[in-house]
Design a protein around this motif. Structure first.
Motif: not given
Length: 337
Positions: A321-323, A182-186, A195-202
């Protein structure tokens, strides 16, 4: 490794202020954006996520039943074989869909209508995988809960277990398999909303910024033995490792670590990719870390240093966008081995 022309870079002395302004400005504009595939909407495949040779089959057969969609089918095939039609596992699972011969004998179909059911032929194996999924979905159609997750659980644990427990059974392996697909599906679906912003990007950008001016090294992962040098995917891997996200080592596998924003929706921290074949993510040969304003930090090629470069190039392929969940869902083994 970047194989040819890289656009002119910004001086590495641009420093903290340049990146900070880009990050703050872009995230301010992006605050509150939604993500997801969109309930009740048809699912299209992300650009190039499925090799062009297989994309029409995955798009067609991924719509075989309501519990399945093309991105989910793509996620299963990628997780099983990494798109390798010659893959063979120690358990004798074969081909792009990794069917065991006994299962193939019962569930394989002649997908291309040539009068043969060939376990090694993707034109038969991909339709067979979809057909098998939908058969399982039929067995568990009256079970409460999400029909797609129940179908995937039946694929992993058997339909009896799903019926017995009234949904995804409490097996760690099965729950992990459902979450993975289900995650890979995205990452295989073309987003229907921003797409929602990444929390770890900065944090990832901050790490990469500290490496500006470091000489490039083919195969470099920044170790002491390598003098702290990197190649392109070694740099992006290390940047995200610094914020607790483990990416694969190879650029074309990093592409599947999250959803894919459109070119006009890039945010700092997105991975940007360049490919020899603009229809196939497996042909990606270079990756950089987007910082905003049309620029990335990247390790370009032998003889160059880690620097800012424009992303405008004819081989620009797309972005991810890495999650954390997306990276964790990627196979940690070589499919077929």
């Amino acid at each position: 490794m970047r194989k040819f022309l890289v656009a002119g870079g910004i001086a590495t002395g641009a420093g903290v202020g340049f990146v900070a302004l880009l990050v703050v400005g872009t995230y301010s504009a992006a605050a509150g954006l939604n993500s997801g595939l969109g309930a009740g909407k048809s699912v299209a495949l992300a650009k190039g996520a499925v090799p062009a040779l297989y994309q029409p089959m995955v798009q067609k057969w991924g719509n075989l039943c309501p519990a399945l969609n093309p991105a989910m089918l793509a996620a299963q095939l990628y997780q099983e074989s990494g798109w390798d039609p010659t893959a063979k596992s120690p358990a004798d699972a074969r081909g792009i869909a990794q069917f065991i011969p006994g299962t193939w004998a019962t569930h394989g179909i002649d997908g291309n209508g040539d009068g043969k059911k060939n376990i090694w032929d993707p034109a038969d194996a991909i339709p067979s995988a979809a057909s098998y999924d939908c058969e399982l979905a039929g067995y568990v159609k009256n079970v409460p809960g999400d029909q797609s997750s129940n179908m995937l659980a039946a694929y992993n644990a058997g339909s009896y277990a799903v019926i017995k427990y009234g949904g995804v059974p409490p097996y760690k392996e099965t729950q992990g398999y459902v979450k993975t697909i289900r995650t890979l599906e995205k990452s295989f679906a073309r987003p229907t909303t921003r797409v929602a912003p990444s929390q770890q990007a900065a944090g990832a950008i901050y790490y990469a910024q500290q490496k500006l001016g470091t000489p490039y090294l083919w195969g470099g992962e920044g170790t002491a033995e390598q003098g702290g040098r990197f190649d392109c995917s070694g740099l992006t891997q290390a940047a995200y490792q610094s914020v607790g996200i483990t990416l694969p080592r190879v650029a074309n596998d990093q592409y599947n670590a999250g959803p894919h924003p459109a070119r006009g929706e890039l945010l700092p921290g997105d991975l940007v990719f360049f490919s020899d074949d603009l229809t196939n993510s497996r042909a990606i040969h270079h990756v950089g870390l987007y910082v905003g304003g049309g620029y990335m930090i990247n390790a370009p090629y032998t003889g160059a240093v880690i620097r800012f470069d424009k992303i405008d190039a004819p081989d620009y392929f797309g972005a991810t966008r890495v999650t954390k969940d997306g990276a964790a869902a990627l196979p940690t083994f070589k499919p077929g081995t």
